[in-house]
Design an enzyme around this catalytic site. Structure first.
Site, PDB file in Angstrom:
ATOM      1  NE  ARG A 120       2.148  42.967  26.423  1.00 18.22           N
ATOM      2  CZ  ARG A 120       0.989  43.070  27.022  1.00 18.22           C
ATOM      3  NH1 ARG A 120       0.536  42.104  27.777  1.00 18.22           N
ATOM      4  NH2 ARG A 120       0.266  44.153  26.868  1.00 18.22           N
ATOM      5  CD  GLN A 125      10.986  45.489  30.049  1.00 20.13           C
ATOM      6  OE1 GLN A 125      12.056  45.938  30.448  1.00 20.13           O
ATOM      7  NE2 GLN A 125      10.220  44.704  30.768  1.00 20.13           N
ATOM      8  CG  ASP A 128       5.845  47.590  24.745  1.00 20.11           C
ATOM      9  OD1 ASP A 128       4.995  47.843  23.869  1.00 20.11           O
ATOM     10  OD2 ASP A 128       5.585  46.958  25.770  1.00 20.11           O
ATOM     11  CB  SER A 131       5.085  49.625  27.850  1.00 18.06           C
ATOM     12  OG  SER A 131       4.849  48.248  27.887  1.00 18.06           O
ATOM     13  CE1 TYR A 226      -1.195  41.630  25.330  1.00 19.77           C
ATOM     14  CE2 TYR A 226       0.500  40.013  24.826  1.00 19.77           C
ATOM     15  CZ  TYR A 226      -0.048  41.271  24.654  1.00 19.77           C
ATOM     16  OH  TYR A 226       0.562  42.169  23.817  1.00 19.77           O
TER      17      TYR A 226
HETATM   18  P1  NAD Z   1      -3.060  45.006  28.865  1.00 19.79           P
HETATM   19  O1  NAD Z   1      -3.080  46.430  28.438  1.00 19.79           O
HETATM   20  O2  NAD Z   1      -3.200  43.935  27.873  1.00 19.79           O
HETATM   21  O3  NAD Z   1      -4.214  44.830  29.981  1.00 19.79           O
HETATM   22  C1  NAD Z   1      -4.240  45.613  31.146  1.00 19.79           C
HETATM   23  C2  NAD Z   1      -4.388  44.749  32.373  1.00 19.79           C
HETATM   24  O4  NAD Z   1      -5.746  44.292  32.473  1.00 19.79           O
HETATM   25  C3  NAD Z   1      -3.515  43.500  32.369  1.00 19.79           C
HETATM   26  O5  NAD Z   1      -2.717  43.489  33.518  1.00 19.79           O
HETATM   27  C4  NAD Z   1      -4.538  42.349  32.358  1.00 19.79           C
HETATM   28  O6  NAD Z   1      -4.088  41.222  33.074  1.00 19.79           O
HETATM   29  C5  NAD Z   1      -5.730  42.991  33.024  1.00 19.79           C
HETATM   30  N1  NAD Z   1      -7.021  42.321  32.796  1.00 19.79           N
HETATM   31  C6  NAD Z   1      -7.519  41.773  31.663  1.00 19.79           C
HETATM   32  N2  NAD Z   1      -8.752  41.302  31.888  1.00 19.79           N
HETATM   33  C7  NAD Z   1      -9.055  41.561  33.177  1.00 19.79           C
HETATM   34  C8  NAD Z   1     -10.188  41.318  34.004  1.00 19.79           C
HETATM   35  N3  NAD Z   1     -11.262  40.688  33.544  1.00 19.79           N
HETATM   36  N4  NAD Z   1     -10.137  41.740  35.281  1.00 19.79           N
HETATM   37  C9  NAD Z   1      -9.051  42.364  35.753  1.00 19.79           C
HETATM   38  N5  NAD Z   1      -7.953  42.616  35.038  1.00 19.79           N
HETATM   39  C10 NAD Z   1      -7.950  42.204  33.771  1.00 19.79           C
HETATM   40  O7  NAD Z   1      -1.734  44.680  29.702  1.00 19.79           O
HETATM   41  P2  NAD Z   1      -0.388  45.501  29.821  1.00 19.79           P
HETATM   42  O8  NAD Z   1      -0.603  46.636  30.725  1.00 19.79           O
HETATM   43  O9  NAD Z   1       0.149  45.834  28.485  1.00 19.79           O
HETATM   44  O10 NAD Z   1       0.636  44.487  30.511  1.00 19.79           O
HETATM   45  C11 NAD Z   1       0.302  43.294  31.132  1.00 19.79           C
HETATM   46  C12 NAD Z   1       1.602  42.634  31.654  1.00 19.79           C
HETATM   47  O11 NAD Z   1       2.585  42.468  30.645  1.00 19.79           O
HETATM   48  C13 NAD Z   1       2.282  43.435  32.748  1.00 19.79           C
HETATM   49  O12 NAD Z   1       2.820  42.554  33.679  1.00 19.79           O
HETATM   50  C14 NAD Z   1       3.406  44.123  32.055  1.00 19.79           C
HETATM   51  O13 NAD Z   1       4.483  44.451  32.919  1.00 19.79           O
HETATM   52  C15 NAD Z   1       3.802  43.078  31.052  1.00 19.79           C
HETATM   53  N6  NAD Z   1       4.445  43.726  29.904  1.00 19.79           N
HETATM   54  C16 NAD Z   1       5.726  43.376  29.620  1.00 19.79           C
HETATM   55  C17 NAD Z   1       6.367  43.987  28.537  1.00 19.79           C
HETATM   56  C18 NAD Z   1       7.772  43.617  28.184  1.00 19.79           C
HETATM   57  O14 NAD Z   1       8.385  42.858  28.917  1.00 19.79           O
HETATM   58  N7  NAD Z   1       8.294  44.119  27.072  1.00 19.79           N
HETATM   59  C19 NAD Z   1       5.681  44.920  27.767  1.00 19.79           C
HETATM   60  C20 NAD Z   1       4.359  45.250  28.084  1.00 19.79           C
HETATM   61  C21 NAD Z   1       3.759  44.631  29.165  1.00 19.79           C
END
Ligand code: NAD
Length: 369
Positions: A120, A125, A128, A131, A226
């Site tokens: 990530r 990006q 990905d 995403s 994460y």
């Molecule tokens: P994910 O699919 O792993 O999880 C979804 C969301 O659930 C996350 O935000 C996580 O913090 C939240 N979560 C987990 N347990 C929880 C709980 N008990 N209660 C409430 N929320 C909880 O996450 P995601 O959507 O893939 O992305 C998470 C972060 O990573 C975001 O900030 C995203 O922008 C970032 N991200 C960055 C890149 C990149 O830079 N290439 C790629 C993917 C995601």
């Protein structure tokens, strides 16, 4: 050098679309597609042919490809048809506790690149797929909720009086959650959201939603984007705060995942029974054990008047854009290690090294690269 994709059971998406074929050709790759593989994404064999792909049977294709793009991992009998040294690009879930997909592919002399291991980072990006698929799922979750909610989403002032807007609570404000927030806002709902990650607050607020604060979260700066496991004390407080907010909501959309682990239970039965009759829960984590009690993947359940939709794979219900985005993500990834028809999996690149899930020195020399 040949790249291809096959039809997979229960899968509407396809990782090659006609618009991407000329870009593959520029990398020195000829494209082949199994006959009928694009049908569920509304792409016909002739669409593929007109764009320059060759159409063939699955058996012929598996025997010829140097690179197979696949949304889901294959079966052992399918890998058995592939050439030694061929590359399968898919999502092998090496973080899952059972590692079934990794075990199967390990039995064959082929390379395996796992798209769910893409780091990530900003540079990654554009590659990905998690995403891209999560964003589609977040959008579709709101559409599903609106379809099942026996109410309007927006506030409406009519000659018969004013209708209050629906209240939507989004749990997990990652990629899917943020898209759900934006979509629910566009439909006119009043939206609140919660996430364990402290960085999520600003993102939620920038979309015009209210962030539900639970004090005392552990520092998550070193967790690579994460969520981290929280203390028991925090979890108890979190459960109480979420239950209070869910009880007042018309729609709860849950998106919380913990990579390689069962999804956290955020809506226990004790919360569901406090929710209004007719309200809707859409559980995007239902494929990973579920964020809600009584949610079952790909099923709609009614528990004490609350509709609970288990929706672990919603991007498969938007196969046109899911396929386009998937194909573009993969093209961006392949550009890292393919040029002029030459594959170099040994390249010193953090993204390429992160997605290799096999150590195959013994047969590496004879590989297609
Ligand atoms: P994910 O699919 O792993 O999880 C979804 C969301 O659930 C996350 O935000 C996580 O913090 C939240 N979560 C987990 N347990 C929880 C709980 N008990 N209660 C409430 N929320 C909880 O996450 P995601 O959507 O893939 O992305 C998470 C972060 O990573 C975001 O900030 C995203 O922008 C970032 N991200 C960055 C890149 C990149 O830079 N290439 C790629 C993917 C995601």
């Amino acid at each position: 050098m040949i790249i291809g994709a096959i039809k997979q059971s229960g899968e509407n998406r396809i990782p090659i679309v006609p618009g991407i074929i000329s870009s593959f050709n520029k990398l020195g790759l000829n494209v082949c597609v199994e006959s009928g593989a694009g049908e569920s994404a509304f792409i016909s064999d002739s669409d593929f042919k007109n764009a320059g792909a060759e159409i063939m049977s699955k058996e012929d294709l598996l025997g010829q490809v140097d690179i197979l793009l696949s949304i889901n991992p294959l079966s052992g009998s399918e890998y058995g048809l592939m050439k030694k040294g061929a590359i399968v690009v898919s999502s092998f879930e090496p973080f899952s506790p059972d590692k079934d997909y990794v075990d199967i592919v390990n039995d064959f002399p082929i390379h395996a690149l796992s798209l769910d291991m893409i780091p990530r980072t900003s540079r990654a990006q554009s590659m990905d797929i998690l995403s891209s698929m999560a964003s589609l799922a977040g959008y579709k979750a709101v559409i599903k909720a609106a379809e099942h909610l026996p109410k309007y989403f927006p506030m409406l002032t009519t000659a018969a009086g004013t209708v209050a807007p629906a209240k939507v609570l989004v749990l997990g404000a990652g990629v899917a959650g943020l898209q759900a927030i934006a979509t629910a806002k566009r439909l006119g709902a009043v939206v609140e959201a919660f996430d364990l990650r402290t960085a999520a607050k600003e993102e939620v607020e920038s979309l015009g939603a209210k962030f539900v604060v639970v004090e005392g979260a552990k520092d998550d700066k070193g967790a690579g984007g994460y969520a981290v496991e929280q203390t028991e004390e925090y979890k108890k407080l979190q459960a109480k705060v979420i239950a209070d907010h869910a009880a007042k909501s018309d729609v709860v959309i849950t998106t919380a995942l913990l990579r390689g682990k069962k999804a956290p239970l955020l809506i226990p039965e004790s919360t569901i029974v406090r929710m209004k009759s007719g309200s809707v829960i859409v559980d995007l984590a239902s494929g990973a054990g579920g964020n809600s009690d009584h949610s079952a993947d790909n099923e709609v359940v009614n528990f004490k008047g609350v509709t609970i939709i288990g929706a672990g794979n919603l991007s498969n219900e938007l196969p046109v854009h899911a396929s386009e985005l998937y194909a573009k993500n993969i093209l961006n990834l392949l550009k890292l290690f393919i040029s002029d028809g030459k594959i170099d999996l040994g390249i010193d690149d953090d993204i390429v090294q992160a997605i290799k899930i096999k150590q195959e020195e013994s047969w590496m020399q004879s590989s297609v690269g």
